[in-house]
Design a protein around this motif. Structure first.
Motif, PDB file in Angstrom:
ATOM      1  N   GLU A  74     -23.961   7.151  23.027  1.00 42.57           N
ATOM      2  CA  GLU A  74     -24.606   6.985  24.336  1.00 42.57           C
ATOM      3  C   GLU A  74     -25.234   8.293  24.809  1.00 42.57           C
ATOM      4  O   GLU A  74     -26.325   8.286  25.373  1.00 42.57           O
ATOM      5  N   GLU A  75     -24.557   9.407  24.547  1.00 40.72           N
ATOM      6  CA  GLU A  75     -25.129  10.716  24.892  1.00 40.72           C
ATOM      7  C   GLU A  75     -26.423  10.976  24.131  1.00 40.72           C
ATOM      8  O   GLU A  75     -27.294  11.701  24.608  1.00 40.72           O
ATOM      9  N   MET A  76     -26.552  10.373  22.939  1.00 38.71           N
ATOM     10  CA  MET A  76     -27.757  10.537  22.127  1.00 38.71           C
ATOM     11  C   MET A  76     -28.818   9.486  22.453  1.00 38.71           C
ATOM     12  O   MET A  76     -29.838   9.411  21.780  1.00 38.71           O
ATOM     13  N   GLY A  77     -28.571   8.665  23.485  1.00 37.83           N
ATOM     14  CA  GLY A  77     -29.575   7.701  23.916  1.00 37.83           C
ATOM     15  C   GLY A  77     -29.387   6.279  23.415  1.00 37.83           C
ATOM     16  O   GLY A  77     -30.196   5.407  23.715  1.00 37.83           O
ATOM     17  N   PHE A  78     -28.334   6.019  22.666  1.00 34.09           N
ATOM     18  CA  PHE A  78     -28.057   4.650  22.213  1.00 34.09           C
ATOM     19  C   PHE A  78     -27.566   3.818  23.400  1.00 34.09           C
ATOM     20  O   PHE A  78     -26.857   4.330  24.263  1.00 34.09           O
ATOM     21  N   GLU A  79     -27.911   2.551  23.417  1.00 30.05           N
ATOM     22  CA  GLU A  79     -27.341   1.618  24.384  1.00 30.05           C
ATOM     23  C   GLU A  79     -26.334   0.764  23.619  1.00 30.05           C
ATOM     24  O   GLU A  79     -26.707  -0.110  22.848  1.00 30.05           O
ATOM     25  N   ILE A  80     -25.059   1.037  23.818  1.00 24.88           N
ATOM     26  CA  ILE A  80     -24.006   0.306  23.118  1.00 24.88           C
ATOM     27  C   ILE A  80     -23.759  -0.998  23.860  1.00 24.88           C
ATOM     28  O   ILE A  80     -23.485  -1.011  25.061  1.00 24.88           O
ATOM     29  N   GLU A  81     -23.856  -2.115  23.129  1.00 26.26           N
ATOM     30  CA  GLU A  81     -23.639  -3.427  23.737  1.00 26.26           C
ATOM     31  C   GLU A  81     -22.183  -3.855  23.630  1.00 26.26           C
ATOM     32  O   GLU A  81     -21.668  -4.508  24.519  1.00 26.26           O
ATOM     33  N   ALA A  82     -21.515  -3.502  22.532  1.00 24.56           N
ATOM     34  CA  ALA A  82     -20.125  -3.910  22.330  1.00 24.56           C
ATOM     35  C   ALA A  82     -19.493  -3.057  21.244  1.00 24.56           C
ATOM     36  O   ALA A  82     -20.197  -2.505  20.388  1.00 24.56           O
ATOM     37  N   SER A  83     -18.183  -2.963  21.291  1.00 16.60           N
ATOM     38  CA  SER A  83     -17.429  -2.349  20.199  1.00 16.60           C
ATOM     39  C   SER A  83     -16.041  -2.975  20.217  1.00 16.60           C
ATOM     40  O   SER A  83     -15.490  -3.247  21.281  1.00 16.60           O
ATOM     41  N   HIS A  84     -15.510  -3.234  19.035  1.00 17.48           N
ATOM     42  CA  HIS A  84     -14.185  -3.854  18.950  1.00 17.48           C
ATOM     43  C   HIS A  84     -13.643  -3.719  17.545  1.00 17.48           C
ATOM     44  O   HIS A  84     -14.361  -3.361  16.611  1.00 17.48           O
ATOM     45  N   HIS A  85     -12.349  -4.025  17.411  1.00 20.22           N
ATOM     46  CA  HIS A  85     -11.718  -4.057  16.095  1.00 20.22           C
ATOM     47  C   HIS A  85     -12.188  -5.321  15.392  1.00 20.22           C
ATOM     48  O   HIS A  85     -12.355  -6.363  16.009  1.00 20.22           O
TER      49      HIS A  85
END
Length: 166
Positions: A74-85
């Motif tokens: 996110e600091e590099m400009g990515f828009e994270i939509e989701a993260s999970h195991h």
């Protein structure tokens, strides 16, 4: 120095973008990454992670590293939509939002480098192998492609019973 043949993904994307030029279509792409992590700090097929699909700590031993990866992206400009195991032990998924096709291809390379670097920093090893463990669920790379015309999804048709364009 890398040869052009080693850079297959950007070369393919440039070809698609060039083909779309002059038309009224905008190719977009995004990526879903499923790196498999172990806790030995080097490549291995063993992990002390006991989590399954969408589990959280204490079973998900990679949760804090996955969070750190997402914050860094996110600091590099990515828009994270989701993260999970994910399903298999040591398997994690991070989804980021679509962007123009060439930028999406660059994001994939940045993503892989960030994941490997931050995993190593945390004593883990990240691999993007499709099936690192024979008896476990495989890892996948989902490339989501969209085609837009005048800012609208070219494959959507509200008049169609399946809402798909002809």
């Amino acid at each position: 120095m890398k040869k052009e043949k080693d850079n297959v993904l950007p070369k393919m994307v440039r070809k698609v973008v060039k083909a779309a030029r002059g038309s009224d279509h905008d190719p977009l792409g995004s990526y879903t990454g499923t790196p498999a992590n172990d806790e030995d700090g080097r490549p291995t097929t063993r992990t002390s992670d006991e989590a399954g699909y969408f589990d959280l700590g204490p079973l998900d031993h990679g949760e804090s590293t996955r969070r750190e990866i997402c914050l860094c992206l996110e600091e590099m400009g990515f828009e994270i939509e989701a993260s999970h195991h994910e399903v298999a032990a040591g398997q994690h998924e991070i989804d980021f939002k679509y962007t123009d096709a060439l930028h999406a291809a660059d994001n994939i390379m940045t993503f892989k480098l960030a994941v490997k670097t931050l995993a190593q920093k945390n004593g883990l090893h990240a691999t993007f192998m499709p099936k690192p463990v024979a008896d476990a669920a495989g890892s996948g790379m989902h490339v989501n492609m969209s085609l837009f015309r005048e800012g609208k999804n070219a494959f959507f048709d509200a008049a169609d019973s399946r809402q798909l364009s002809p």
